[in-house]
Design a protein around this motif. Structure first.
Motif, short mmCIF file in Angstrom:
data_model
loop_
_atom_site.label_atom_id
_atom_site.label_comp_id
_atom_site.label_asym_id
_atom_site.label_seq_id
_atom_site.Cartn_x
_atom_site.Cartn_y
_atom_site.Cartn_z
N VAL A 43 0.85 -1.18 0.00
CA VAL A 43 0.00 0.00 0.00
C VAL A 43 0.89 1.24 0.00
CG1 VAL A 43 -1.81 -1.22 1.27
CG2 VAL A 43 -0.17 0.20 2.52
N LEU A 44 0.34 2.32 -0.51
CA LEU A 44 1.00 3.62 -0.45
C LEU A 44 0.37 4.39 0.69
CD1 LEU A 44 2.98 5.62 -1.91
CD2 LEU A 44 0.94 6.54 -3.03
N ALA A 45 1.18 4.75 1.68
CA ALA A 45 0.71 5.46 2.86
C ALA A 45 1.05 6.94 2.73
CB ALA A 45 1.36 4.89 4.12
N ILE A 46 0.05 7.79 2.80
CA ILE A 46 0.23 9.23 2.72
C ILE A 46 -0.09 9.83 4.09
CG2 ILE A 46 -0.51 11.36 1.61
CD1 ILE A 46 -1.25 9.67 -0.82
N PRO A 47 0.91 10.38 4.78
CA PRO A 47 0.70 10.87 6.15
C PRO A 47 -0.40 11.91 6.25
CG PRO A 47 3.04 10.76 5.63
CD PRO A 47 2.30 10.52 4.34
N GLN A 48 -1.13 11.84 7.33
CA GLN A 48 -2.23 12.77 7.58
C GLN A 48 -1.75 14.22 7.55
OE1 GLN A 48 -3.78 12.59 11.59
NE2 GLN A 48 -5.85 13.07 10.90
N ALA A 49 -0.63 14.49 8.19
CA ALA A 49 -0.12 15.86 8.24
C ALA A 49 0.20 16.38 6.84
CB ALA A 49 1.13 15.93 9.13
N THR A 50 0.77 15.50 6.01
CA THR A 50 1.08 15.88 4.63
C THR A 50 -0.18 16.19 3.85
OG1 THR A 50 3.11 14.55 4.59
CG2 THR A 50 2.11 15.09 2.47
N LEU A 51 -1.18 15.34 4.03
CA LEU A 51 -2.45 15.53 3.33
C LEU A 51 -3.08 16.87 3.70
CD1 LEU A 51 -4.47 13.99 1.45
CD2 LEU A 51 -5.63 13.26 3.54
#
Length: 241
Positions: free
Chosen positions: A110-118
């Motif tokens: 899976v590709l995980a995109i951090p909440q803070a980055t989003l």
């Protein structure tokens, strides 16, 4: 992810049908460029129910099972997600714990995109926040649909609707006897179907065999091929099985 992998990922049917596909390519490249790949072995948890959310995820390869534990410990299988689908949005969106648990089916990544980055990207790309909101609404609507299915009285009714729903989500097509049909692959077991339709594995097996005899489905190498969709959908309104 490399440029080639991004191109392949964007071409996935599950991604094409997602709300995120409406974003401009430059926004998607920016979004995915902040993610990192995580690999999981079969039955390994991506996260547990009520875990504090830290990322939004996209399935890169394999399949992810989304399920929920009732208060008495009974598991309910919500969905199985193919490559291209996103998950984990609910917890990120409202800041609460994850509403479900996510588990790998087979070796998956899976590709995980951090909440803070989003959230940081929201400032430059306002449309991204809207897409996340529509994705959450779509997921909620899907869960409401499953709740209605679970309210059907007969196992045949529940199972038939779950099969059609799963086949649509997976979007996996194969040629069979000269025509293209939807299939549910061998990675999904009859035990999984029982967890989704609230039925024992033995009863699920008997119902599937009855439908195979009717020509509604075909079972081949642990795959379930959907041959007569209308008949399956109408099974929700009969108690013949």
């Amino acid at each position: 992810m490399s440029r080639l992998n991004l191109d392949e990922f964007f071409a996935r049917e599950a991604f094409i049908n997602s709300e995120f596909s409406s974003l401009q390519r430059e926004v998607l490249v920016e979004l995915f460029g902040h993610g990192h790949i995580r690999n999981f072995r079969t039955e390994e948890f991506v996260y547990l129910q009520e875990d504090e959310p830290s990322c939004v995820y996209f399935v890169v390869s394999g399949h992810i099972r989304l399920s929920y534990l009732l208060e008495d410990g009974t598991p309910i299988l919500f969905s199985v997600l193919p490559a291209g689908e996103s998950f984990g949005e609910l917890g990120v969106f409202d800041g609460g714990g994850h509403a479900e648990m996510a588990t790998a089916i087979g070796d998956s990544s899976v590709l995980a995109i951090p909440q803070a980055t989003l959230f940081g990207l929201f400032e430059n790309y306002g449309e991204l926040e809207k897409v996340l909101g529509r994705t959450v609404a779509r997921r909620y609507r899907s869960y409401m649909h499953l709740s209605r299915i679970l309210g059907l009285k007969s196992l045949a009714g529940r199972l038939s609707q779950c099969l059609v729903r799963l086949a649509d989500v997976l979007g996996d097509r194969v040629e069979y006897n000269g025509r293209e049909v939807l299939q549910i692959g061998p990675y999904l077991t009859q035990t999984d179907l029982g967890l989704m339709a609230r039925g024992a594995r033995g009863n699920v097996n008997r119902t599937l065999k009855a439908w195979e005899a009717e020509g509604w489905i075909a079972m081949d190498h642990r795959r379930i091929l959907i041959l007569e969709r209308n008949s399956l959908e109408n099974a929700a309104f009969t108690d013949d099985y």
